[in-house]
Scaffold this motif. Structure first.
Motif, short mmCIF file in Angstrom:
data_model
loop_
_atom_site.label_atom_id
_atom_site.label_comp_id
_atom_site.label_asym_id
_atom_site.label_seq_id
_atom_site.Cartn_x
_atom_site.Cartn_y
_atom_site.Cartn_z
N LEU A 118 17.21 18.63 -4.01
CA LEU A 118 16.30 17.66 -3.33
C LEU A 118 15.46 16.88 -4.08
CD1 LEU A 118 15.06 20.07 -0.39
CD2 LEU A 118 16.73 18.04 -0.12
N ALA A 119 14.93 17.61 -5.12
CA ALA A 119 14.46 16.68 -6.26
C ALA A 119 15.11 15.80 -7.09
CB ALA A 119 13.69 17.61 -7.28
N VAL A 120 16.32 15.90 -7.18
CA VAL A 120 17.48 14.99 -7.85
C VAL A 120 17.72 13.86 -7.07
CG1 VAL A 120 19.84 14.47 -8.47
CG2 VAL A 120 18.48 16.62 -9.38
N MET A 121 17.83 14.24 -5.70
CA MET A 121 18.11 13.17 -4.80
C MET A 121 16.76 12.12 -4.31
SD MET A 121 19.77 15.46 -1.80
CE MET A 121 20.16 13.95 -0.49
N ALA A 122 15.46 12.79 -4.80
CA ALA A 122 14.35 11.73 -4.68
C ALA A 122 14.37 10.88 -5.96
CB ALA A 122 13.19 12.73 -4.65
N PHE A 123 14.79 11.63 -6.99
CA PHE A 123 14.92 10.76 -8.39
C PHE A 123 15.97 9.55 -8.19
CE2 PHE A 123 16.98 9.97 -12.40
CZ PHE A 123 15.82 9.26 -13.20
N ASP A 124 17.18 9.93 -7.54
CA ASP A 124 18.11 9.06 -7.20
C ASP A 124 17.62 7.88 -6.32
OD1 ASP A 124 21.02 8.01 -6.69
OD2 ASP A 124 20.57 8.61 -4.70
N ARG A 125 16.99 8.05 -5.26
CA ARG A 125 16.34 6.94 -4.56
C ARG A 125 15.24 6.12 -5.42
NH1 ARG A 125 18.99 4.93 -1.81
NH2 ARG A 125 20.20 5.75 -3.32
N PHE A 126 14.50 6.93 -6.15
CA PHE A 126 13.34 6.12 -7.09
C PHE A 126 14.22 5.33 -8.07
CE2 PHE A 126 12.00 6.20 -11.67
CZ PHE A 126 11.13 5.52 -11.60
N SER A 127 15.26 5.58 -8.50
CA SER A 127 16.08 4.73 -9.61
C SER A 127 16.68 3.56 -8.79
CB SER A 127 17.36 5.66 -10.27
OG SER A 127 16.84 6.65 -10.85
N ALA A 128 17.26 3.78 -7.52
CA ALA A 128 18.05 2.75 -6.75
C ALA A 128 16.81 1.78 -6.27
CB ALA A 128 18.58 3.30 -5.61
N LEU A 134 19.07 -1.16 -13.42
CA LEU A 134 19.54 -0.17 -14.34
C LEU A 134 20.31 1.07 -13.77
CD1 LEU A 134 16.23 0.02 -16.57
CD2 LEU A 134 18.52 -0.90 -17.18
N TYR A 135 20.32 1.11 -12.15
CA TYR A 135 20.99 2.25 -11.26
C TYR A 135 22.39 2.49 -11.64
CZ TYR A 135 21.81 4.91 -7.34
OH TYR A 135 22.10 5.78 -6.32
N PRO A 136 23.08 1.64 -11.79
CA PRO A 136 24.67 2.03 -12.22
C PRO A 136 24.87 2.76 -13.45
CG PRO A 136 24.30 -0.49 -11.38
CD PRO A 136 22.82 0.11 -11.53
N VAL A 137 23.81 2.38 -14.41
CA VAL A 137 23.88 3.04 -15.65
C VAL A 137 23.55 4.35 -15.74
CG1 VAL A 137 23.36 3.05 -18.35
CG2 VAL A 137 23.92 0.88 -16.97
N TYR A 221 8.27 9.28 -4.75
CA TYR A 221 8.04 8.38 -3.61
C TYR A 221 6.78 7.54 -3.90
CZ TYR A 221 12.24 10.06 -0.97
OH TYR A 221 13.20 10.06 -0.51
N ALA A 222 5.90 7.91 -4.66
CA ALA A 222 4.83 7.03 -5.08
C ALA A 222 5.25 5.60 -5.68
CB ALA A 222 3.71 7.69 -5.97
N TYR A 223 6.22 5.74 -6.48
CA TYR A 223 6.69 4.26 -7.12
C TYR A 223 7.61 3.83 -5.99
CZ TYR A 223 5.28 5.35 -11.93
OH TYR A 223 4.74 5.56 -12.94
N ILE A 224 8.05 4.52 -5.15
CA ILE A 224 8.93 3.83 -4.26
C ILE A 224 8.11 3.09 -3.22
CG2 ILE A 224 10.52 4.24 -2.21
CD1 ILE A 224 11.83 6.62 -3.64
N LEU A 225 6.98 3.82 -2.69
CA LEU A 225 6.19 3.19 -1.80
C LEU A 225 5.53 1.71 -2.47
CD1 LEU A 225 4.42 3.38 0.80
CD2 LEU A 225 3.03 4.76 -0.38
N SER A 226 5.19 2.04 -3.63
CA SER A 226 4.51 0.79 -4.37
C SER A 226 5.53 -0.35 -4.46
CB SER A 226 3.86 1.35 -5.91
OG SER A 226 3.69 0.26 -6.83
N THR A 227 6.60 -0.10 -4.64
CA THR A 227 7.87 -0.90 -4.79
C THR A 227 7.88 -1.58 -3.21
OG1 THR A 227 8.83 0.13 -6.71
CG2 THR A 227 10.09 -1.60 -5.70
N VAL A 228 7.94 -0.76 -2.41
CA VAL A 228 8.54 -1.33 -0.97
C VAL A 228 7.28 -2.34 -0.42
CG1 VAL A 228 8.87 -0.47 1.43
CG2 VAL A 228 10.00 0.51 -0.53
N LEU A 229 6.12 -1.69 -0.77
CA LEU A 229 5.11 -2.69 -0.27
C LEU A 229 4.89 -3.91 -0.98
CD1 LEU A 229 2.26 0.20 -0.09
CD2 LEU A 229 3.62 -0.81 1.78
#
Length: 311
Positions: A118-128, A134-137, A221-229
């Motif tokens: 579940l932590a890895v999946m969160a990191f995956d969403r952060f990267s995407a 850089l996501y594909p690499v 998810y903190a970084y994701i939220l910041s990016t999405v906003l």
């Protein structure tokens, strides 16, 4: 504090799983409830694995991890459910000492692995979301396989340590487990030697796993939220959040119940409460995960339609 072990004891070769102490008629009802939940779990998770494997549009890191999540849900519910179902219909409700150790080992392995996944999946969403160029690499197929392998290694280490400490305890002839499967709190409770060290090891390991994995999830998810906003389009923000909603729901359910069971002092003092919570994370969560990820995910729903229509 329990008395120190003095060597005068009869060797325990089997345990009796007391399970839910209810009248016989209610045991039959519980059998069918558990059976229904387990059948939905198997069908849902196997279907998720098949859909992801067969649809070419779902061959991405996110769905690779989701496929592994479904496999883990299927595995750890299968470690628990069949024996629990058999015991509902049995008067003896026995499990051998080795069978108990094996059940606990594989349960701890799959549950711990799921926590890290579940932590890895969160990191995956952060990267995407935060680093799409850089996501594909960053999340290449090789990296994805390495990350999943790492989660199993972490799960194995925790399982080996927990199983070794737990089954080094002495039970002095007492073999009645006030639970429906072999779990640490119930086994500690019937030990005839002091379990202080075991409780400390359980608390430290569980706390370390929960803190490290939740830190990865919260930071991601903190970084994701910041990016999405920062996305100007309301539609764009909604679409981005929708890809994370299922994962957030799954994480909340999983970590909430695991924390209640293992990462708080005195967790072994309320067996009846523990049984109810245990049903949530051994049976209910594995049943809900494929429903959460399919009902909230348009890609999965479209893949199911293509598979059913033969396109």
């Amino acid at each position: 504090m329990k008395n120190e072990f003095n060597g005068n004891y009869s060797e325990v070769t089997e345990f009796i799983l007391l399970g839910f102490r209810t009248p016989p008629k209610l045991q039959i009802l519980l059998f069918f409830v558990f059976l229904l939940i387990y059948m939905v779990t198997v069908v849902g998770n196997v279907s998720m694995i098949i859909v992801i494997k067969m649809d070419s549009r779902l061959q991405t890191p996110m769905y690779f991890f989701l496929k592994n999540l479904s496999a883990l849900d299927l595995c750890y519910s299968t470690v628990i459910a069949p024996k629990a179902l058999a015991n509902f219909l049995s008067d003896e409700k026995k499990i051998s000492y080795n069978g108990c150790a094996a059940q606990f080992f594989f349960f701890a392995l799959f549950v711990t692995t799921e926590g890290f996944l579940l932590a890895v999946m969160a990191f995956d969403r952060f990267s995407a979301i935060c680093s799409p160029l850089l996501y594909p690499v960053r999340m290449s197929q090789k990296v994805c396989v390495q990350l999943v392998t790492g989660t199993y290694i972490c799960g194995s280490i925790n399982s080996i340590v927990q199983t070794s400490f737990t089954f080094s305890l002495h039970f002095c002839g007492e073999n009645r487990l006030d639970h429906f499967f072999c779990d640490v709190p119930a086994l500690m409770k019937i030990s005839c030697i002091d379990t202080f060290v075991n409780e400390i090891v359980l608390f430290i390991l569980s706390g370390f796993i929960i803190i490290t994995t939740t830190t990865v999830i919260l930071v991601s998810y903190a970084y994701i939220l910041s990016t999405v906003l920062k996305i100007p389009s309301t539609h764009g923000r909604g679409k981005t959040f929708s890809t994370c909603g299922s994962h957030i729901a799954s994480v909340s359910l999983f970590y909430g119940t695991v924390f209640f069971m293992y990462a708080q002092p005195g967790a072994i003092s309320s067996p009846e409460q523990n049984k109810i919570v245990a049903v949530l994370y051994t049976l209910i969560i594995p049943m809900l995960n494929p429903l959460i990820y399919s009902l909230r995910n348009q890609d999965v729903k479209d893949a199911v339609k293509r598979l059913l229509c033969g396109k």
